[in-house]
Structure formats: C-alpha cells, structure tokens
Design a protein around this motif. Sequence first.
Motif, PDB file in Angstrom:
ATOM      1  N   TYR A 182       1.235  -0.986  -0.008  1.00 46.04           N
ATOM      2  CA  TYR A 182      -0.243   0.489   0.176  1.00 46.04           C
ATOM      3  C   TYR A 182       0.618   1.392   0.552  1.00 46.04           C
ATOM      4  O   TYR A 182       0.762   2.014  -1.367  1.00 46.04           O
ATOM      5  CB  TYR A 182      -0.942   0.172   1.071  1.00 46.04           C
ATOM      6  CG  TYR A 182      -1.937   1.189   0.482  1.00 46.04           C
ATOM      7  CD1 TYR A 182      -2.736   1.429   0.982  1.00 46.04           C
ATOM      8  CD2 TYR A 182      -1.647   2.009   2.738  1.00 46.04           C
ATOM      9  CE1 TYR A 182      -3.336   2.311   0.077  1.00 46.04           C
ATOM     10  CE2 TYR A 182      -2.097   3.162   2.528  1.00 46.04           C
ATOM     11  CZ  TYR A 182      -3.200   3.499   1.407  1.00 46.04           C
ATOM     12  OH  TYR A 182      -3.937   4.474   1.490  1.00 46.04           O
ATOM     13  N   ASP A 183       1.861   1.495   0.616  1.00 41.25           N
ATOM     14  CA  ASP A 183       2.481   2.416   1.112  1.00 41.25           C
ATOM     15  C   ASP A 183       3.763   2.640  -0.279  1.00 41.25           C
ATOM     16  O   ASP A 183       4.013   3.957  -0.630  1.00 41.25           O
ATOM     17  CB  ASP A 183       3.761   2.924   2.502  1.00 41.25           C
ATOM     18  CG  ASP A 183       2.697   2.946   3.436  1.00 41.25           C
ATOM     19  OD1 ASP A 183       1.913   3.097   3.171  1.00 41.25           O
ATOM     20  OD2 ASP A 183       2.916   2.452   5.067  1.00 41.25           O
ATOM     21  N   GLY A 184       3.964   1.348  -1.018  1.00 40.50           N
ATOM     22  CA  GLY A 184       4.717   2.102  -1.937  1.00 40.50           C
ATOM     23  C   GLY A 184       4.137   1.567  -3.026  1.00 40.50           C
ATOM     24  O   GLY A 184       4.058   2.252  -4.682  1.00 40.50           O
ATOM     25  N   THR A 185       2.557   2.334  -3.441  1.00 39.73           N
ATOM     26  CA  THR A 185       1.709   2.206  -4.244  1.00 39.73           C
ATOM     27  C   THR A 185       1.324   3.717  -4.579  1.00 39.73           C
ATOM     28  O   THR A 185       0.613   4.191  -3.211  1.00 39.73           O
ATOM     29  CB  THR A 185       0.922   1.610  -4.892  1.00 39.73           C
ATOM     30  OG1 THR A 185       1.330  -0.191  -4.607  1.00 39.73           O
ATOM     31  CG2 THR A 185      -0.201   1.915  -5.968  1.00 39.73           C
ATOM     32  N   THR A 218      -8.797  11.859 -13.600  1.00 37.99           N
ATOM     33  CA  THR A 218      -9.614  10.815 -12.951  1.00 37.99           C
ATOM     34  C   THR A 218      -9.925   9.942 -12.175  1.00 37.99           C
ATOM     35  O   THR A 218     -11.254   9.945 -11.779  1.00 37.99           O
ATOM     36  CB  THR A 218      -9.470  10.416 -13.982  1.00 37.99           C
ATOM     37  OG1 THR A 218     -10.000  10.922 -15.844  1.00 37.99           O
ATOM     38  CG2 THR A 218     -10.221   9.258 -14.864  1.00 37.99           C
ATOM     39  N   PHE A 219      -8.755   9.500 -11.525  1.00 36.22           N
ATOM     40  CA  PHE A 219      -8.869   8.696 -10.279  1.00 36.22           C
ATOM     41  C   PHE A 219      -9.496   9.555  -9.409  1.00 36.22           C
ATOM     42  O   PHE A 219      -9.990   8.583  -8.847  1.00 36.22           O
ATOM     43  CB  PHE A 219      -7.354   8.640  -9.820  1.00 36.22           C
ATOM     44  CG  PHE A 219      -6.940   8.277  -8.779  1.00 36.22           C
ATOM     45  CD1 PHE A 219      -6.675   6.392  -8.499  1.00 36.22           C
ATOM     46  CD2 PHE A 219      -7.371   8.526  -7.686  1.00 36.22           C
ATOM     47  CE1 PHE A 219      -7.156   5.919  -7.505  1.00 36.22           C
ATOM     48  CE2 PHE A 219      -7.078   8.188  -6.739  1.00 36.22           C
ATOM     49  CZ  PHE A 219      -7.032   6.672  -6.152  1.00 36.22           C
ATOM     50  N   PHE A 220      -8.963  10.893  -9.080  1.00 40.79           N
ATOM     51  CA  PHE A 220      -9.281  11.404  -8.197  1.00 40.79           C
ATOM     52  C   PHE A 220     -11.203  11.673  -8.394  1.00 40.79           C
ATOM     53  O   PHE A 220     -12.005  12.496  -7.483  1.00 40.79           O
ATOM     54  CB  PHE A 220      -8.642  12.746  -8.000  1.00 40.79           C
ATOM     55  CG  PHE A 220      -7.623  12.525  -7.200  1.00 40.79           C
ATOM     56  CD1 PHE A 220      -7.715  12.270  -6.186  1.00 40.79           C
ATOM     57  CD2 PHE A 220      -6.647  12.966  -7.551  1.00 40.79           C
ATOM     58  CE1 PHE A 220      -6.302  11.918  -5.308  1.00 40.79           C
ATOM     59  CE2 PHE A 220      -5.436  12.685  -7.195  1.00 40.79           C
ATOM     60  CZ  PHE A 220      -5.399  12.083  -5.715  1.00 40.79           C
ATOM     61  N   ARG A 221     -11.877  11.453  -9.510  1.00 39.26           N
ATOM     62  CA  ARG A 221     -13.257  12.114 -10.050  1.00 39.26           C
ATOM     63  C   ARG A 221     -13.952  10.696  -8.990  1.00 39.26           C
ATOM     64  O   ARG A 221     -15.278  11.094  -8.960  1.00 39.26           O
ATOM     65  CB  ARG A 221     -13.494  12.119 -10.707  1.00 39.26           C
ATOM     66  CG  ARG A 221     -12.852  13.340 -12.219  1.00 39.26           C
ATOM     67  CD  ARG A 221     -13.512  13.305 -13.061  1.00 39.26           C
ATOM     68  NE  ARG A 221     -13.533  12.732 -14.526  1.00 39.26           N
ATOM     69  CZ  ARG A 221     -12.369  13.073 -15.626  1.00 39.26           C
ATOM     70  NH1 ARG A 221     -12.033  14.217 -15.250  1.00 39.26           N
ATOM     71  NH2 ARG A 221     -11.793  12.088 -15.883  1.00 39.26           N
ATOM     72  N   TYR A 222     -13.215   9.382  -9.081  1.00 41.51           N
ATOM     73  CA  TYR A 222     -13.545   8.618  -8.473  1.00 41.51           C
ATOM     74  C   TYR A 222     -13.002   7.984  -6.843  1.00 41.51           C
ATOM     75  O   TYR A 222     -13.870   7.929  -6.286  1.00 41.51           O
ATOM     76  CB  TYR A 222     -13.153   7.374  -9.538  1.00 41.51           C
ATOM     77  CG  TYR A 222     -14.195   7.308 -10.777  1.00 41.51           C
ATOM     78  CD1 TYR A 222     -15.180   6.916 -11.568  1.00 41.51           C
ATOM     79  CD2 TYR A 222     -13.875   7.872 -11.586  1.00 41.51           C
ATOM     80  CE1 TYR A 222     -15.496   6.431 -12.540  1.00 41.51           C
ATOM     81  CE2 TYR A 222     -14.107   8.287 -13.075  1.00 41.51           C
ATOM     82  CZ  TYR A 222     -14.970   7.612 -12.921  1.00 41.51           C
ATOM     83  OH  TYR A 222     -15.610   6.950 -14.370  1.00 41.51           O
ATOM     84  N   PHE A 223     -11.812   8.745  -7.010  1.00 41.92           N
ATOM     85  CA  PHE A 223     -11.756   8.403  -5.169  1.00 41.92           C
ATOM     86  C   PHE A 223     -11.267   9.171  -4.857  1.00 41.92           C
ATOM     87  O   PHE A 223     -10.320   9.922  -5.121  1.00 41.92           O
ATOM     88  CB  PHE A 223     -10.841   7.325  -5.070  1.00 41.92           C
ATOM     89  CG  PHE A 223     -11.509   5.705  -5.771  1.00 41.92           C
ATOM     90  CD1 PHE A 223     -12.607   5.089  -5.160  1.00 41.92           C
ATOM     91  CD2 PHE A 223     -11.282   5.913  -6.796  1.00 41.92           C
ATOM     92  CE1 PHE A 223     -12.783   4.036  -5.798  1.00 41.92           C
ATOM     93  CE2 PHE A 223     -11.714   3.693  -7.823  1.00 41.92           C
ATOM     94  CZ  PHE A 223     -12.786   3.392  -6.393  1.00 41.92           C
ATOM     95  N   SER A 277      -9.094   9.559  -2.571  1.00 41.63           N
ATOM     96  CA  SER A 277      -7.884   8.939  -2.240  1.00 41.63           C
ATOM     97  C   SER A 277      -7.659   7.674  -2.204  1.00 41.63           C
ATOM     98  O   SER A 277      -8.450   7.016  -2.322  1.00 41.63           O
ATOM     99  CB  SER A 277      -7.446   9.686  -0.368  1.00 41.63           C
ATOM    100  OG  SER A 277      -8.625   8.341   0.326  1.00 41.63           O
ATOM    101  N   LYS A 278      -6.608   6.853  -1.633  1.00 40.75           N
ATOM    102  CA  LYS A 278      -5.919   5.498  -1.664  1.00 40.75           C
ATOM    103  C   LYS A 278      -6.697   4.890  -1.132  1.00 40.75           C
ATOM    104  O   LYS A 278      -7.139   3.831  -0.930  1.00 40.75           O
ATOM    105  CB  LYS A 278      -4.236   4.456  -1.675  1.00 40.75           C
ATOM    106  CG  LYS A 278      -3.321   5.144  -2.297  1.00 40.75           C
ATOM    107  CD  LYS A 278      -2.514   4.536  -2.465  1.00 40.75           C
ATOM    108  CE  LYS A 278      -1.311   5.618  -0.899  1.00 40.75           C
ATOM    109  NZ  LYS A 278      -0.225   4.970  -1.041  1.00 40.75           N
ATOM    110  N   GLU A 279      -7.149   6.073   0.399  1.00 40.69           N
ATOM    111  CA  GLU A 279      -7.834   4.826   1.990  1.00 40.69           C
ATOM    112  C   GLU A 279      -9.099   4.868   1.091  1.00 40.69           C
ATOM    113  O   GLU A 279      -9.383   4.035   1.624  1.00 40.69           O
ATOM    114  CB  GLU A 279      -7.657   6.389   2.771  1.00 40.69           C
ATOM    115  CG  GLU A 279      -8.168   5.554   4.626  1.00 40.69           C
ATOM    116  CD  GLU A 279      -7.765   6.211   5.287  1.00 40.69           C
ATOM    117  OE1 GLU A 279      -8.038   6.485   6.106  1.00 40.69           O
ATOM    118  OE2 GLU A 279      -6.646   7.586   4.853  1.00 40.69           O
ATOM    119  N   GLU A 280     -10.223   5.850   0.674  1.00 40.51           N
ATOM    120  CA  GLU A 280     -11.326   5.516   0.213  1.00 40.51           C
ATOM    121  C   GLU A 280     -11.463   4.941  -0.473  1.00 40.51           C
ATOM    122  O   GLU A 280     -12.248   3.468  -0.629  1.00 40.51           O
ATOM    123  CB  GLU A 280     -11.616   6.735  -0.280  1.00 40.51           C
ATOM    124  CG  GLU A 280     -12.693   6.784  -0.775  1.00 40.51           C
ATOM    125  CD  GLU A 280     -13.638   8.279  -1.527  1.00 40.51           C
ATOM    126  OE1 GLU A 280     -14.289   7.994  -2.763  1.00 40.51           O
ATOM    127  OE2 GLU A 280     -13.662   9.591  -0.551  1.00 40.51           O
TER     128      GLU A 280
END
Length: 202
Positions: free
Chosen positions: A33-36, A51-56, A58-61
Amino acid sequence: MASPPAGRREANKRATRQAIQDAARRLFDKQGYDGTTVRDIAETAGVTERTFFRYFESKEELVADQTLALLPVIQDAIAHRPAAEPPLVAVREALRELGRAADGLTQRPPTPLLLFQDGPPAAKLRRSAAFLLTRFESAFAVAIRTRLATPDADYQADVLARAVVAACRSAYLREWQLRTEAGAVPSSGSLITEALDVLITQ
C-alpha cells in the motif's frame, strides 16, 4: 459532438471505476500500500490522476470502498446457511464457501488484507482500519442475530461478531507474518477457517 447515451455513460463510468480498483489491487499486491502512489494506479489503469480523483478522494477511500462492498455478500452467504447450524459454524462455512467461489479470496490477498499487508496495520490506513473493522462487526452482528432466539440476542450477537472479526484479523496478520518470512503461505480462506475453529472448539 453529441454526448453518449446515459446508459453508455454509466457503463463507461463503471468500467473506469473497476479498472482503477483492479489496477490498485494488483499494485498493492506487488509493492504494498505505502509503496503505491495514486500516479502508479492511474497509469496502470490507463487514466489520468485527475480521473482517479473523480472516483476516489484517496487511496484510503479506494480500499475502504472495496472492503465495504464485501459486507452484503458475506451477510447473504451467512443467511443462506442451514438454520440448524450454530452461529459461528454458519459464519465459518459461509466464509469457506466464499473462499472457494472467489479467486480473490484464494489466489491473491483479499481487500481486507491490505489493511495489514505492510504491518499491523499500515500507518496511513489506521483511521480507516478502525472504521472498517467496526463496520464488519456490525455486519456480522446483523447476520448472527437472526440465528439467536434468546432474550439477550442483541448483546450475544455483538459479542460473537467482535470475536469473528478478531479471528479474521488474526488470520490476516498471520498471513502477513508468513509472507514476510518468505515461507509457505496458506490461502487466506484456510487461515480464517483455522482461526474460527479456535473459537468454535474452545
């Protein structure tokens, strides 16, 4: 240029969301997780970071979203176990069946393991870890309560649900430990079954 029909837009959104989730899972499995980074996930999914942030957010979410999606599946599996099975046996067998049916539970780390993949649990997931574990406890309690016909059914279901989540957490931590030792690693499903057997047989 005309916009695509609403049905096609929704299908495209679902496909993009799934591509991001699949890319994240592969990367978390490979480099932790931390390495990504979000950039890693976006590039692997073939989308932009925007685009990623339109769906999530953060990684945590993203991890929380994938994990919460398991809850109704687990509840349904427990509900379909024979009525005569004691609550913990029904939970164990339901999880065993899910493990056999889904490659995600037997061939690669299931989403909950991401909470513990970099240790117990990864620093950046601590807030979500507590929230998600509580949600799992509530989901198991609802499923278990229907199998109890006692005056204290609510309390008993809560206690059993917390014990189940603790057993699953122990199994995931055991898997993380075995992975770090580079030894033979049983499937998550078998480790969860083993952990629940401890509760059932004591």
